[in-house]
Design a protein around this motif. Structure first.
Motif, PDB file in Angstrom:
ATOM      1  N   ASP A   1      -3.555  -7.523  -5.616  1.00  0.00           N
ATOM      2  CA  ASP A   1      -4.274  -8.251  -6.670  1.00  0.00           C
ATOM      3  C   ASP A   1      -3.296  -9.070  -7.526  1.00  0.00           C
ATOM      4  OD1 ASP A   1      -6.559  -7.070  -5.722  1.00  0.00           O
ATOM      5  OD2 ASP A   1      -6.587  -5.461  -7.218  1.00  0.00           O
ATOM      6  N   GLY A   2      -2.116  -8.499  -7.796  1.00  0.00           N
ATOM      7  CA  GLY A   2      -1.121  -9.237  -8.566  1.00  0.00           C
ATOM      8  C   GLY A   2      -0.614 -10.454  -7.829  1.00  0.00           C
ATOM      9  N   VAL A   3      -0.386 -10.323  -6.525  1.00  0.00           N
ATOM     10  CA  VAL A   3       0.072 -11.469  -5.726  1.00  0.00           C
ATOM     11  C   VAL A   3      -1.005 -12.548  -5.688  1.00  0.00           C
ATOM     12  CG1 VAL A   3       0.735 -12.209  -3.397  1.00  0.00           C
ATOM     13  CG2 VAL A   3       1.654 -10.085  -4.336  1.00  0.00           C
ATOM     14  N   GLU A   4      -2.278 -12.142  -5.604  1.00  0.00           N
ATOM     15  CA  GLU A   4      -3.371 -13.114  -5.615  1.00  0.00           C
ATOM     16  C   GLU A   4      -3.412 -13.897  -6.925  1.00  0.00           C
ATOM     17  OE1 GLU A   4      -6.988 -11.615  -2.752  1.00  0.00           O
ATOM     18  OE2 GLU A   4      -6.785 -10.638  -4.703  1.00  0.00           O
ATOM     19  N   ARG A   5      -3.004 -13.245  -8.015  1.00  0.00           N
ATOM     20  CA  ARG A   5      -2.980 -13.931  -9.307  1.00  0.00           C
ATOM     21  C   ARG A   5      -1.753 -14.823  -9.466  1.00  0.00           C
ATOM     22  NH1 ARG A   5      -4.548  -8.676 -11.098  1.00  0.00           N
ATOM     23  NH2 ARG A   5      -2.367  -8.291 -11.723  1.00  0.00           N
ATOM     24  N   GLY A   6      -0.869 -14.819  -8.483  1.00  0.00           N
ATOM     25  CA  GLY A   6       0.301 -15.681  -8.530  1.00  0.00           C
ATOM     26  C   GLY A   6       1.572 -14.988  -8.962  1.00  0.00           C
ATOM     27  N   GLU A   7       1.539 -13.662  -9.114  1.00  0.00           N
ATOM     28  CA  GLU A   7       2.734 -12.931  -9.516  1.00  0.00           C
ATOM     29  C   GLU A   7       3.645 -12.730  -8.314  1.00  0.00           C
ATOM     30  OE1 GLU A   7       1.645  -9.315 -11.406  1.00  0.00           O
ATOM     31  OE2 GLU A   7       0.282 -10.254 -12.852  1.00  0.00           O
TER      32      GLU A   7
ATOM     33  N   SER B   1       4.872 -10.740  12.006  1.00  0.00           N
ATOM     34  CA  SER B   1       3.872 -11.246  12.954  1.00  0.00           C
ATOM     35  C   SER B   1       3.159 -12.481  12.438  1.00  0.00           C
ATOM     36  CB  SER B   1       2.843 -10.142  13.255  1.00  0.00           C
ATOM     37  OG  SER B   1       3.475  -9.020  13.833  1.00  0.00           O
ATOM     38  N   GLY B   2       3.484 -12.912  11.207  1.00  0.00           N
ATOM     39  CA  GLY B   2       2.896 -14.130  10.676  1.00  0.00           C
ATOM     40  C   GLY B   2       1.678 -13.922   9.807  1.00  0.00           C
ATOM     41  N   VAL B   3       1.414 -12.679   9.374  1.00  0.00           N
ATOM     42  CA  VAL B   3       0.260 -12.405   8.516  1.00  0.00           C
ATOM     43  C   VAL B   3       0.593 -12.839   7.086  1.00  0.00           C
ATOM     44  CG1 VAL B   3      -1.326 -10.620   7.697  1.00  0.00           C
ATOM     45  CG2 VAL B   3      -0.306 -10.442   9.975  1.00  0.00           C
ATOM     46  N   PRO B   4      -0.306 -13.572   6.412  1.00  0.00           N
ATOM     47  CA  PRO B   4      -0.070 -13.920   4.997  1.00  0.00           C
ATOM     48  C   PRO B   4       0.104 -12.664   4.153  1.00  0.00           C
ATOM     49  CG  PRO B   4      -1.896 -15.197   5.896  1.00  0.00           C
ATOM     50  CD  PRO B   4      -1.536 -14.176   6.927  1.00  0.00           C
ATOM     51  N   ILE B   5       0.889 -12.795   3.055  1.00  0.00           N
ATOM     52  CA  ILE B   5       1.254 -11.619   2.262  1.00  0.00           C
ATOM     53  C   ILE B   5       0.038 -10.897   1.719  1.00  0.00           C
ATOM     54  CG2 ILE B   5       2.401 -10.881   0.140  1.00  0.00           C
ATOM     55  CD1 ILE B   5       4.555 -12.903   0.655  1.00  0.00           C
ATOM     56  N   VAL B   6      -0.936 -11.659   1.205  1.00  0.00           N
ATOM     57  CA  VAL B   6      -2.134 -11.022   0.628  1.00  0.00           C
ATOM     58  C   VAL B   6      -2.886 -10.233   1.692  1.00  0.00           C
ATOM     59  CG1 VAL B   6      -4.364 -11.444  -0.465  1.00  0.00           C
ATOM     60  CG2 VAL B   6      -2.353 -12.734  -1.205  1.00  0.00           C
ATOM     61  N   GLN B   7      -3.071 -10.846   2.862  1.00  0.00           N
ATOM     62  CA  GLN B   7      -3.759 -10.152   3.953  1.00  0.00           C
ATOM     63  C   GLN B   7      -2.922  -8.980   4.455  1.00  0.00           C
ATOM     64  OE1 GLN B   7      -4.822 -12.692   7.238  1.00  0.00           O
ATOM     65  NE2 GLN B   7      -5.503 -10.983   8.515  1.00  0.00           N
TER      66      GLN B   7
ATOM     67  N   ILE C   1       6.183 -10.617  -5.746  1.00  0.00           N
ATOM     68  CA  ILE C   1       6.091  -9.282  -5.140  1.00  0.00           C
ATOM     69  C   ILE C   1       6.928  -8.288  -5.944  1.00  0.00           C
ATOM     70  CG2 ILE C   1       6.554  -7.937  -3.054  1.00  0.00           C
ATOM     71  CD1 ILE C   1       6.098 -10.408  -1.422  1.00  0.00           C
ATOM     72  N   LEU C   2       8.077  -8.740  -6.450  1.00  0.00           N
ATOM     73  CA  LEU C   2       8.922  -7.857  -7.246  1.00  0.00           C
ATOM     74  C   LEU C   2       8.194  -7.373  -8.496  1.00  0.00           C
ATOM     75  CD1 LEU C   2      11.622  -6.540  -7.932  1.00  0.00           C
ATOM     76  CD2 LEU C   2      12.317  -8.706  -8.988  1.00  0.00           C
ATOM     77  N   ARG C   3       7.513  -8.287  -9.169  1.00  0.00           N
ATOM     78  CA  ARG C   3       6.795  -7.927 -10.389  1.00  0.00           C
ATOM     79  C   ARG C   3       5.676  -6.918 -10.094  1.00  0.00           C
ATOM     80  NH1 ARG C   3       6.172 -10.507 -15.414  1.00  0.00           N
ATOM     81  NH2 ARG C   3       4.221  -9.968 -16.484  1.00  0.00           N
ATOM     82  N   THR C   4       4.932  -7.176  -9.039  1.00  0.00           N
ATOM     83  CA  THR C   4       3.833  -6.268  -8.695  1.00  0.00           C
ATOM     84  C   THR C   4       4.361  -4.919  -8.216  1.00  0.00           C
ATOM     85  OG1 THR C   4       3.742  -7.186  -6.444  1.00  0.00           O
ATOM     86  CG2 THR C   4       2.311  -8.174  -8.093  1.00  0.00           C
ATOM     87  N   ALA C   5       5.483  -4.923  -7.483  1.00  0.00           N
ATOM     88  CA  ALA C   5       6.076  -3.667  -7.017  1.00  0.00           C
ATOM     89  C   ALA C   5       6.587  -2.847  -8.197  1.00  0.00           C
ATOM     90  CB  ALA C   5       7.202  -3.948  -6.037  1.00  0.00           C
TER      91      ALA C   5
END
Length: 411
Positions: free
Chosen positions: A317-323, A288-294, A325-329
């Motif tokens: 929080d990890g994605v916000e720090r620039g990591e 639907s076009g929502v940013p990943i963090v949101q 998605i794979l790393r945070t998952a």
């Protein structure tokens, strides 16, 4: 803005009356015309708009059926059809209000119309009813307003709610038989302890001989249950109340949700069903076009498990720090290696929403298989429990009689 009471007639000639908020009587007249009502009388009033039946009998409101998730689901589908057909949203809501089967939901739609008349956005109007529209639902509607794809969002919300309802119904159906058997075992043990064993105790008292250990344990348990059952019932009720209150706290809910995931058989089903809901919600938000963090923030509210919700927030929080998605998952430690591999492929190819849909379908298939075999997995446990109960009763009750019979034969 002031409030105006009005009287008017709809397209079928029926008398309509109520209270609307507007800048002046002309603005209120325009609102009425836009909803297909021809005004007859408009006057300033100090009474505010009725938001849900304040003028109705209190007993009617108390006994009236509450708004269900099925009402919201059908509302989403109907609104998608109306918007796709080019029907203005105010006219569509007016038609849905008139055709609403649930009176309580009809009042909610009425308040949505009045809020839109007052200049609010649809998401803001829905936010006035948090008991009806979830945070995820509101976020998706807001996204549809920003992107201009509101009808598409309503269709996806309908599909999402259909999946969620189907998943819950299948879990409930699968647990119905085991729950019935466990309740039957508990009821049988209660009846035996309170009524059956005391009757045998009078017979055993006439033996004037030392009873077997199992029989003495049964008699002691029965005597304790008969004498202290009010205390036991009070402790049970108090324990249930204390547990309920503890689970309502943030810390208690977190620990209980984490404990559920570790249960022998049900834990893996709960985990897979929750992760399927997460993947489906994330795919819907991303498409639907929502940013990943949101999207991760919104999806964390739909997981319905505090422990897994915390893991999703950890991913955000990890994605916000620039990591990635794979790393945070991977750090969340809740996904299988196969799912992590699919996330990696989706992130590299830019088709994460499609891969998340695939993950959701994979988890759904696994949950479906687990539910189909749930009875077969639980039956051995129930059979062993029943066997132990029968063995204990047989040894405790019939051993003294058997010993008495052998003593009589030796004489």
């Amino acid at each position: 803005m002031p409030f105006f009471s009005y009287k008017g007639r709809n397209a079928r000639g029926e008398l309509m009356q109520g209270v609307l908020e507007g800048a002046d009587s002309s603005a209120v007249a325009d609102q009425l015309f836009s909803t297909g009502v021809t005004p007859i009388e408009i006057a300033v009033t100090t009474k505010k708009a009725d938001k849900g039946g304040e003028g109705e009998n209190w007993w009617t409101r108390l006994t009236e059926k509450k708004v269900t998730s099925m009402d919201v689901q059908l509302f989403s589908r109907q609104l998608y059809t109306l918007l796709k057909a080019g029907v203005p949203i105010m006219r569509g809501l007016a038609g849905l209000q008139e055709s609403a089967v649930s009176k309580s939901f009809g009042r909610v739609i009425k308040d949505l119309r009045e809020s839109l008349d007052a200049g609010r956005e649809l998401s803001s109007a829905m936010r006035r009813h948090p008991e009806v529209f979830s945070a995820f639902y509101l976020s998706m509607v807001r996204v549809g307003e920003m992107t201009g794809r509101l009808e598409e969002v309503f269709l996806r919300l309908f599909d999402h709610m259909e999946f969620d309802r189907d998943m819950r119904e299948r879990v409930t159906t699968a647990l119905r038989y085991p729950t019935f058997v466990v309740v039957a075992i508990i009821a049988a043990m209660t009846v035996v302890n309170i009524f059956v064993i005391p009757a045998f105790a009078k017979v055993f008292a006439g033996f004037n001989a030392e009873l077997p250990l199992m029989t003495r344990i049964l008699l002691a348990t029965s005597n304790f249950t008969v004498q202290y059952w009010p205390l036991m019932a009070g402790l049970l009720a108090g324990g249930i109340v204390a547990f309920t209150r503890y689970v309502r706290t943030a810390k208690g809910r977190y620990k209980w949700d984490k404990f559920k995931l570790g249960l022998p058989i049900a834990g893996k089903i709960i985990r897979k069903a929750t992760l399927a809901r997460f993947a489906r919600s994330f795919a819907l938000s991303s498409r639907s076009g929502v940013p990943i963090v949101q999207a991760l923030t919104v999806v964390a509210q739909t997981v319905d498990n505090s422990y897994l919700s915390a893991r999703v927030e950890q991913m955000r929080d990890g994605v916000e720090r620039g990591e990635s998605i794979l790393r945070t998952a991977s750090a969340a430690n809740v996904f299988t290696p196969v799912v992590l591999q699919m996330i990696a492929v989706g992130e590299e190819s830019g088709s994460l929403d499609e891969l998340m849909d695939e993950i959701a379908q994979m988890y759904e298939r696994e949950v479906d298989y687990e539910l189909k075999t749930l009875s077969a997995q639980i039956e051995p446990i129930l059979i062993v429990a029943l066997g132990i109960m029968v063995l204990v009763l047989a040894l405790g009750i019939f051993l003294p009689i058997w010993d008495l019979g052998k003593a009589a034969l030796h004489k």
